[in-house]
Scaffold this motif. Structure first.
Motif, PDB file in Angstrom:
ATOM      1  N   PHE A 161     136.746  26.059 -11.843  1.00  0.00           N
ATOM      2  CA  PHE A 161     136.253  26.785 -10.779  1.00  0.00           C
ATOM      3  C   PHE A 161     134.947  26.852 -10.918  1.00  0.00           C
ATOM      4  N   LEU A 162     134.294  27.099 -12.250  1.00  0.00           N
ATOM      5  CA  LEU A 162     132.406  26.935 -12.694  1.00  0.00           C
ATOM      6  C   LEU A 162     132.323  25.149 -12.250  1.00  0.00           C
ATOM      7  N   GLN A 163     134.045  24.594 -12.848  1.00  0.00           N
ATOM      8  CA  GLN A 163     133.981  22.772 -12.308  1.00  0.00           C
ATOM      9  C   GLN A 163     133.831  22.403 -11.179  1.00  0.00           C
ATOM     10  N   GLU A 164     134.557  22.835 -11.024  1.00  0.00           N
ATOM     11  CA  GLU A 164     134.236  22.102  -9.209  1.00  0.00           C
ATOM     12  C   GLU A 164     132.977  22.902  -8.198  1.00  0.00           C
ATOM     13  N   LYS A 165     132.206  23.908  -8.264  1.00  0.00           N
ATOM     14  CA  LYS A 165     131.619  24.427  -7.985  1.00  0.00           C
ATOM     15  C   LYS A 165     130.097  23.263  -8.722  1.00  0.00           C
ATOM     16  N   SER A 166     130.078  23.607 -10.041  1.00  0.00           N
ATOM     17  CA  SER A 166     129.125  22.126 -10.849  1.00  0.00           C
ATOM     18  C   SER A 166     129.061  21.262  -9.952  1.00  0.00           C
ATOM     19  N   LYS A 167     130.901  20.212  -9.649  1.00  0.00           N
ATOM     20  CA  LYS A 167     130.875  19.325  -9.437  1.00  0.00           C
ATOM     21  C   LYS A 167     129.741  19.210  -7.473  1.00  0.00           C
ATOM     22  N   ASN A 168     130.589  20.264  -6.912  1.00  0.00           N
ATOM     23  CA  ASN A 168     129.680  20.331  -5.346  1.00  0.00           C
ATOM     24  C   ASN A 168     128.369  20.047  -5.884  1.00  0.00           C
ATOM     25  N   VAL A 169     127.341  20.429  -6.620  1.00  0.00           N
ATOM     26  CA  VAL A 169     125.639  20.443  -6.567  1.00  0.00           C
ATOM     27  C   VAL A 169     126.320  18.476  -6.873  1.00  0.00           C
ATOM     28  N   ARG A 170     126.544  18.449  -8.273  1.00  0.00           N
ATOM     29  CA  ARG A 170     126.347  16.993  -8.614  1.00  0.00           C
ATOM     30  C   ARG A 170     126.344  16.222  -7.248  1.00  0.00           C
ATOM     31  N   ARG A 171     127.729  16.206  -6.928  1.00  0.00           N
ATOM     32  CA  ARG A 171     128.100  15.370  -5.735  1.00  0.00           C
ATOM     33  C   ARG A 171     126.923  15.235  -4.170  1.00  0.00           C
ATOM     34  N   ALA A 172     126.465  17.003  -4.000  1.00  0.00           N
ATOM     35  CA  ALA A 172     125.197  16.915  -3.191  1.00  0.00           C
ATOM     36  C   ALA A 172     123.599  15.941  -3.641  1.00  0.00           C
ATOM     37  N   ILE A 173     123.443  15.949  -4.626  1.00  0.00           N
ATOM     38  CA  ILE A 173     122.615  15.006  -5.776  1.00  0.00           C
ATOM     39  C   ILE A 173     122.722  13.397  -5.207  1.00  0.00           C
ATOM     40  N   TYR A 174     123.656  12.627  -5.593  1.00  0.00           N
ATOM     41  CA  TYR A 174     124.261  11.830  -5.617  1.00  0.00           C
ATOM     42  C   TYR A 174     124.272  11.192  -4.308  1.00  0.00           C
ATOM     43  N   GLN A 175     124.587  12.346  -3.326  1.00  0.00           N
ATOM     44  CA  GLN A 175     124.118  11.622  -2.431  1.00  0.00           C
ATOM     45  C   GLN A 175     122.996  11.153  -1.274  1.00  0.00           C
ATOM     46  N   ILE A 176     122.268  12.125  -2.399  1.00  0.00           N
ATOM     47  CA  ILE A 176     120.675  12.040  -1.773  1.00  0.00           C
ATOM     48  C   ILE A 176     119.751  10.528  -2.945  1.00  0.00           C
ATOM     49  N   ASP A 177     119.830  10.834  -4.404  1.00  0.00           N
ATOM     50  CA  ASP A 177     119.649   9.674  -5.287  1.00  0.00           C
ATOM     51  C   ASP A 177     120.754   9.535  -6.563  1.00  0.00           C
ATOM     52  N   GLU A 178     121.269   8.798  -6.422  1.00  0.00           N
ATOM     53  CA  GLU A 178     122.293   8.118  -7.163  1.00  0.00           C
ATOM     54  C   GLU A 178     121.464   8.547  -8.551  1.00  0.00           C
ATOM     55  N   SER A 179     120.130   8.174  -9.092  1.00  0.00           N
ATOM     56  CA  SER A 179     119.502   7.524 -10.061  1.00  0.00           C
ATOM     57  C   SER A 179     119.502   8.919 -10.995  1.00  0.00           C
ATOM     58  N   LEU A 180     120.098   9.828 -10.272  1.00  0.00           N
ATOM     59  CA  LEU A 180     119.221  10.902 -10.797  1.00  0.00           C
ATOM     60  C   LEU A 180     120.237  11.398 -11.971  1.00  0.00           C
ATOM     61  N   LYS A 181     121.262  10.958 -11.786  1.00  0.00           N
ATOM     62  CA  LYS A 181     122.126  11.125 -12.311  1.00  0.00           C
ATOM     63  C   LYS A 181     121.621  11.687 -13.862  1.00  0.00           C
ATOM     64  N   SER A 182     121.342  10.361 -14.637  1.00  0.00           N
ATOM     65  CA  SER A 182     120.979  10.222 -15.642  1.00  0.00           C
ATOM     66  C   SER A 182     120.535  11.861 -16.058  1.00  0.00           C
ATOM     67  N   LYS A 183     119.345  12.014 -15.389  1.00  0.00           N
ATOM     68  CA  LYS A 183     118.926  13.545 -15.276  1.00  0.00           C
ATOM     69  C   LYS A 183     119.537  14.707 -16.232  1.00  0.00           C
ATOM     70  N   LEU A 184     120.612  14.619 -15.320  1.00  0.00           N
ATOM     71  CA  LEU A 184     121.832  15.885 -15.771  1.00  0.00           C
ATOM     72  C   LEU A 184     122.219  16.253 -17.222  1.00  0.00           C
TER      73      LEU A 184
END
Length: 253
Positions: A161-184
């Motif tokens: 459940f925690l993994q799902e919620k953190s994944k939802n955050v990452r997905r929302a961020i990547y839709q805005i700027d995928e380059s932020l993946k390296s900062k997470l």
């Protein structure tokens, strides 16, 4: 002191609901076809019946929880949306101009009045059954993923459940700027709840340090629900004497 659910207050603006909340709106259908009076019977032992100030109607509080579940919102965001979303206000049986509750009141209701998770599951199960019987919904998958339990219709472990919620955050961020993946932070591969909690806290801290992203509504809502879930699980682990609570699942016995 417990009080009955109030009907719509007399308001010169009530007719707006007939314009902005169509007859086929799911929330309108649930509100008009489901009798929520059973909530009062189930919760009467949680309130004083003849002393103290009138509490916020428990049916309304329970409806806030249903809205949280259906739309996957945090306490803060479901209250915020209820202020301007007329379908939410109609569902809550409020006049268009009525002020909503403070989100802290909903958090207290969820954690104190409904700390018996079995009771919360029961209330939701009854609501789902009625809605299914009325043909309002076709599946029970919209119903709550309890943030601190594994309901019988939610077979995810705490870690999942925690993994799902953190994944939802990452997905929302990547839709805005995928380059932020390296900062997470690097995702954990463990099934340990505490390690997953630590990872989620790092995600929260990292996103909060990028205010231009954290302030975007699509990200903020997912971030707020992650914060709420992390807080709930942290409290459960801190106060639970159940040795299985730290594992994220129950053993066979």
């Amino acid at each position: 002191m417990i009080s009955n659910q109030e009907s719509f207050n007399l308001s010169p603006f009530s007719a707006i609901y007939d314009i902005v909340v169509p007859k086929n709106n799911m929330l309108r259908q649930i509100n008009e076809l489901v009798d929520f009076s059973f909530i009062l019977d189930e919760l009467k032992t949680k309130y004083c019946l003849d002393n103290g100030r009138n509490a916020i109607p428990p049916i309304r509080m329970f409806k806030y929880l249903l809205l949280k579940s259906i739309y996957d919102l945090s306490d803060v965001d479901v209250v915020d949306r209820s202020q301007y979303d007329m379908s939410f206000k109609y569902f809550l049986e409020m006049a268009p101009e009525d002020r909503v509750i403070d989100s802290s009141s909903l958090t207290k209701f969820r954690k104190l009045r409904l700390k018996d998770v079995g009771l919360l599951d029961l209330l939701i199960e009854k609501t789902v059954e009625i809605a299914l019987e009325k043909g309002i919904i076709k599946t029970n998958t919209i119903i709550i993923d309890a943030t601190h339990s594994k309901a019988r219709y939610n077979q995810k472990s705490a870690t999942e459940f925690l993994q799902e919620k953190s994944k939802n955050v990452r997905r929302a961020i990547y839709q805005i700027d995928e380059s932020l993946k390296s900062k997470l932070p690097q995702k954990t591969t463990s099934n340990d709840v505490e390690e997953e909690l630590a990872y989620c806290r790092k995600v929260i801290d990292t996103v909060d340090e990028i205010p231009q992203v954290a302030s975007i509504p699509a990200v903020r809502e997912k971030l707020n629900i992650l914060k709420e879930v992390v807080e709930d699980y942290t409290e459960q682990i801190s106060y639970s004497n159940d040795p299985d609570a730290r594992k994220g699942h129950k053993t066979a016995d």
